[in-house]
Design a protein around this motif. Structure first.
Motif, PDB file in Angstrom:
ATOM      1  N   VAL A 135       0.836  -1.203   0.000  1.00 17.08           N
ATOM      2  CA  VAL A 135       0.000   0.000   0.000  1.00 17.08           C
ATOM      3  C   VAL A 135       0.872   1.254   0.000  1.00 17.08           C
ATOM      4  CG1 VAL A 135      -1.694   1.336   1.309  1.00 17.08           C
ATOM      5  CG2 VAL A 135      -1.950  -1.134   1.121  1.00 17.08           C
ATOM      6  N   ALA A 136       1.936   1.237   0.810  1.00 21.46           N
ATOM      7  CA  ALA A 136       2.860   2.372   0.846  1.00 21.46           C
ATOM      8  C   ALA A 136       3.538   2.559  -0.505  1.00 21.46           C
ATOM      9  CB  ALA A 136       3.901   2.154   1.945  1.00 21.46           C
ATOM     10  N   MET A 137       3.930   1.445  -1.136  1.00 16.67           N
ATOM     11  CA  MET A 137       4.545   1.528  -2.463  1.00 16.67           C
ATOM     12  C   MET A 137       3.567   2.132  -3.467  1.00 16.67           C
ATOM     13  SD  MET A 137       5.452  -1.561  -5.096  1.00 16.67           S
ATOM     14  CE  MET A 137       3.685  -1.788  -5.279  1.00 16.67           C
ATOM     15  N   HIS A 138       2.302   1.761  -3.365  1.00 15.48           N
ATOM     16  CA  HIS A 138       1.274   2.287  -4.271  1.00 15.48           C
ATOM     17  C   HIS A 138       1.163   3.806  -4.128  1.00 15.48           C
ATOM     18  CE1 HIS A 138      -2.041   2.500  -6.851  1.00 15.48           C
ATOM     19  NE2 HIS A 138      -3.032   2.210  -6.028  1.00 15.48           N
ATOM     20  N   PHE A 139       1.224   4.297  -2.884  1.00 13.28           N
ATOM     21  CA  PHE A 139       1.157   5.744  -2.669  1.00 13.28           C
ATOM     22  C   PHE A 139       2.401   6.436  -3.213  1.00 13.28           C
ATOM     23  CE2 PHE A 139       1.901   9.571  -0.093  1.00 13.28           C
ATOM     24  CZ  PHE A 139       0.709  10.253  -0.334  1.00 13.28           C
ATOM     25  N   VAL A 140       3.562   5.826  -3.032  1.00  9.28           N
ATOM     26  CA  VAL A 140       4.802   6.403  -3.569  1.00  9.28           C
ATOM     27  C   VAL A 140       4.730   6.490  -5.090  1.00  9.28           C
ATOM     28  CG1 VAL A 140       7.286   6.048  -3.823  1.00  9.28           C
ATOM     29  CG2 VAL A 140       6.209   5.709  -1.598  1.00  9.28           C
ATOM     30  N   MET A 141       4.159   5.466  -5.726  1.00  8.13           N
ATOM     31  CA  MET A 141       3.995   5.496  -7.179  1.00  8.13           C
ATOM     32  C   MET A 141       3.046   6.629  -7.596  1.00  8.13           C
ATOM     33  SD  MET A 141       5.898   3.232  -8.656  1.00  8.13           S
ATOM     34  CE  MET A 141       7.094   3.821  -7.442  1.00  8.13           C
ATOM     35  N   ALA A 142       2.030   6.882  -6.777  1.00  5.64           N
ATOM     36  CA  ALA A 142       1.120   7.997  -7.067  1.00  5.64           C
ATOM     37  C   ALA A 142       1.844   9.334  -6.955  1.00  5.64           C
ATOM     38  CB  ALA A 142      -0.075   7.959  -6.116  1.00  5.64           C
ATOM     39  N   ILE A 143       2.757   9.437  -5.999  1.00  5.18           N
ATOM     40  CA  ILE A 143       3.555  10.665  -5.858  1.00  5.18           C
ATOM     41  C   ILE A 143       4.514  10.805  -7.038  1.00  5.18           C
ATOM     42  CG2 ILE A 143       5.342  11.780  -4.476  1.00  5.18           C
ATOM     43  CD1 ILE A 143       2.586  12.068  -3.290  1.00  5.18           C
ATOM     44  N   ALA A 144       5.055   9.682  -7.525  1.00  2.00           N
ATOM     45  CA  ALA A 144       5.913   9.734  -8.711  1.00  2.00           C
ATOM     46  C   ALA A 144       5.137  10.239  -9.921  1.00  2.00           C
ATOM     47  CB  ALA A 144       6.503   8.350  -8.990  1.00  2.00           C
ATOM     48  N   LEU A 145       3.901   9.771 -10.067  1.00  2.00           N
ATOM     49  CA  LEU A 145       3.052  10.265 -11.150  1.00  2.00           C
ATOM     50  C   LEU A 145       2.789  11.757 -10.981  1.00  2.00           C
ATOM     51  CD1 LEU A 145       1.113   9.984 -13.560  1.00  2.00           C
ATOM     52  CD2 LEU A 145      -0.656   9.252 -11.928  1.00  2.00           C
ATOM     53  N   LEU A 146       2.509  12.168  -9.754  1.00  2.00           N
ATOM     54  CA  LEU A 146       2.279  13.585  -9.485  1.00  2.00           C
ATOM     55  C   LEU A 146       3.512  14.418  -9.831  1.00  2.00           C
ATOM     56  CD1 LEU A 146       0.440  15.803  -8.366  1.00  2.00           C
ATOM     57  CD2 LEU A 146       1.254  15.222  -6.067  1.00  2.00           C
ATOM     58  N   THR A 147       4.683  13.843  -9.635  1.00  2.00           N
ATOM     59  CA  THR A 147       5.920  14.546  -9.988  1.00  2.00           C
ATOM     60  C   THR A 147       5.977  14.820 -11.485  1.00  2.00           C
ATOM     61  OG1 THR A 147       7.082  13.448  -8.161  1.00  2.00           O
ATOM     62  CG2 THR A 147       8.433  14.441  -9.889  1.00  2.00           C
ATOM     63  N   THR A 148       5.672  13.808 -12.282  1.00  2.00           N
ATOM     64  CA  THR A 148       5.749  14.001 -13.733  1.00  2.00           C
ATOM     65  C   THR A 148       4.665  14.957 -14.226  1.00  2.00           C
ATOM     66  OG1 THR A 148       4.365  12.046 -14.157  1.00  2.00           O
ATOM     67  CG2 THR A 148       6.744  11.721 -14.084  1.00  2.00           C
ATOM     68  N   THR A 149       3.464  14.882 -13.660  1.00  4.17           N
ATOM     69  CA  THR A 149       2.414  15.808 -14.100  1.00  4.17           C
ATOM     70  C   THR A 149       2.761  17.243 -13.710  1.00  4.17           C
ATOM     71  OG1 THR A 149       1.118  15.365 -12.081  1.00  4.17           O
ATOM     72  CG2 THR A 149       0.581  14.079 -14.049  1.00  4.17           C
ATOM     73  N   THR A 150       3.424  17.412 -12.564  1.00  6.32           N
ATOM     74  CA  THR A 150       3.841  18.751 -12.145  1.00  6.32           C
ATOM     75  C   THR A 150       4.934  19.290 -13.066  1.00  6.32           C
ATOM     76  OG1 THR A 150       3.320  18.245  -9.833  1.00  6.32           O
ATOM     77  CG2 THR A 150       4.768  20.120 -10.241  1.00  6.32           C
ATOM     78  N   LEU A 151       5.909  18.450 -13.389  1.00  7.28           N
ATOM     79  CA  LEU A 151       6.998  18.879 -14.269  1.00  7.28           C
ATOM     80  C   LEU A 151       6.468  19.240 -15.659  1.00  7.28           C
ATOM     81  CD1 LEU A 151       9.789  16.290 -13.338  1.00  7.28           C
ATOM     82  CD2 LEU A 151       9.529  18.637 -12.514  1.00  7.28           C
ATOM     83  N   THR A 152       5.544  18.423 -16.160  1.00  4.76           N
ATOM     84  CA  THR A 152       4.984  18.696 -17.482  1.00  4.76           C
ATOM     85  C   THR A 152       4.157  19.973 -17.460  1.00  4.76           C
ATOM     86  OG1 THR A 152       4.845  16.292 -17.765  1.00  4.76           O
ATOM     87  CG2 THR A 152       3.760  17.654 -19.419  1.00  4.76           C
ATOM     88  N   TRP A 153       3.382  20.168 -16.405  1.00  5.35           N
ATOM     89  CA  TRP A 153       2.601  21.392 -16.258  1.00  5.35           C
ATOM     90  C   TRP A 153       3.522  22.611 -16.235  1.00  5.35           C
ATOM     91  CZ3 TRP A 153       2.340  25.609 -13.157  1.00  5.35           C
ATOM     92  CH2 TRP A 153       1.172  26.388 -13.209  1.00  5.35           C
ATOM     93  N   HIS A 154       4.587  22.511 -15.466  1.00  3.99           N
ATOM     94  CA  HIS A 154       5.537  23.621 -15.366  1.00  3.99           C
ATOM     95  C   HIS A 154       6.143  23.932 -16.729  1.00  3.99           C
ATOM     96  CE1 HIS A 154       8.786  26.102 -13.684  1.00  3.99           C
ATOM     97  NE2 HIS A 154       9.587  25.460 -14.510  1.00  3.99           N
TER      98      HIS A 154
END
Length: 321
Positions: A135-154
């Motif tokens: 479950v913790a790994m799943h949340f970390v993967m969600a944060i990794a996705l959020l990282t890429t969406t933030t970088l692309t948005w920027h």
């Protein structure tokens, strides 16, 4: 051989505004899916769909027999489809820009592959019956996705980037802030994995930490992140022409303060479900804020390369390099 995207790009051009809207949609939905994942956890709906990729044996969707928990879990899975649509929008918009920026297209595609990884992680979470480490790994993967969406948005909103020259120590401190924030979020998954919200029944195993002790560590890291943010704020205030970067840092500090207050309140009040969900939202906003501070204090990060006119002279230089 020309790809379908290449064929389409020869005939259709999308405006930068379409790209900005696409990256914004992907960013918003990547935050929203973290929230709905929290709702699944606090309502005990983690095994609302007892199988994966189908919701139940013989049914791809939820059934009346699965009740409200099946509905909540299946709704969270459906949101993945919305996320794929938003990411697909960003990919298409990035590819149909003129001139084309390959790095932007790669960033957009990285979102898609992380959506796939997150879907697989969600499936493993169900198949392991909510193992807290998975479950913790799943949340970390969600944060990794959020990282890429933030970088692309920027990258798509380069016009909103701070244009100032910052001392080297401020740039270094921005990196420290991001690293500290990442560690803070990672320890937060341990707090959640040790706490009472297992995602289903009380029989779901928990991490073998003492909840009070790991919560204190999490709180100390939160103070460290807040102090780093305040130090950056003081430093950026002294930089001429850094008003935009200053607003980013101020916003980050305010969000961290609110997140800390919410974390203390939920711990003292016995972790009410709605506060836990808000705290998950806060963690996503804190991470996005830390990345935005880093990107604004390092304007060259993920900056587009200047367009190069292809001439015989350029070709000769490339061959001799």
């Amino acid at each position: 051989m020309q790809t379908p995207f290449g064929f389409l790009a020869d005939r259709v051009t999308l405006s930068p505004r379409a790209l900005r809207w696409g990256t914004t949609a992907a960013l918003v939905v990547s935050i929203l899916i973290i929230i709905t994942g929290g709702v699944v956890r606090v309502t005990g709906s983690g095994l609302g769909c007892p199988t994966w990729p189908a919701c139940d044996d013989g049914s791809l969707t939820t059934t009346p027999e699965l009740g409200i928990h099946g509905f909540i879990e299946f709704a969270n899975r459906v949101l993945t489809g919305v996320l794929i649509a938003a990411v697909g929008w960003a990919i298409v918009a990035a590819r149909l820009q003129k001139p084309r920026e390959r790095s932007m297209t790669r960033l957009a595609w990285s979102q898609f592959w992380l959506v796939v990884v997150n879907a697989l992680a969600g499936g493993v979470t169900v198949l392991t019956e909510l193992n807290p480490w998975v479950v913790a790994m799943h949340f970390v993967m969600a944060i990794a996705l959020l990282t890429t969406t933030t970088l692309t948005w920027h990258r798509a909103h380069r016009g909103q980037t701070a244009d100032a020259s910052f001392p080297r120590w401020i740039g270094a401190l921005a990196w420290v802030l991001v690293i500290a924030t990442a560690v803070l979020i990672l320890v937060g998954t341990l707090v959640t994995g040790t706490g009472p919200h297992a995602g289903d029944s009380a029989d779901v195993p928990r991490m073998a930490f003492v909840w009070e002790q790991v919560t204190v560590v999490h709180g100390v890291l939160g103070v460290v992140v807040l102090v780093l943010g305040v130090v950056l704020l003081v430093g950026v205030r002294r930089v001429p022409g850094a008003s935009l970067a200053l607003r980013r840092v101020v916003t980050f500090v305010v969000v961290v303060v609110l997140q800390a207050a919410l974390g203390i309140a939920q711990a003292l009040l016995g972790l009410p479900e709605w506060m836990v969900v808000l705290h998950l939202l806060g963690s996503a906003l804190v991470w996005v804020g830390a990345l935005r501070v880093l990107l604004d204090l390092h304007p060259r990060l993920f900056a587009p390369r200047p367009a190069t006119t292809y001439t015989m002279k350029v070709q000769e230089h490339a061959l001799n390099a």
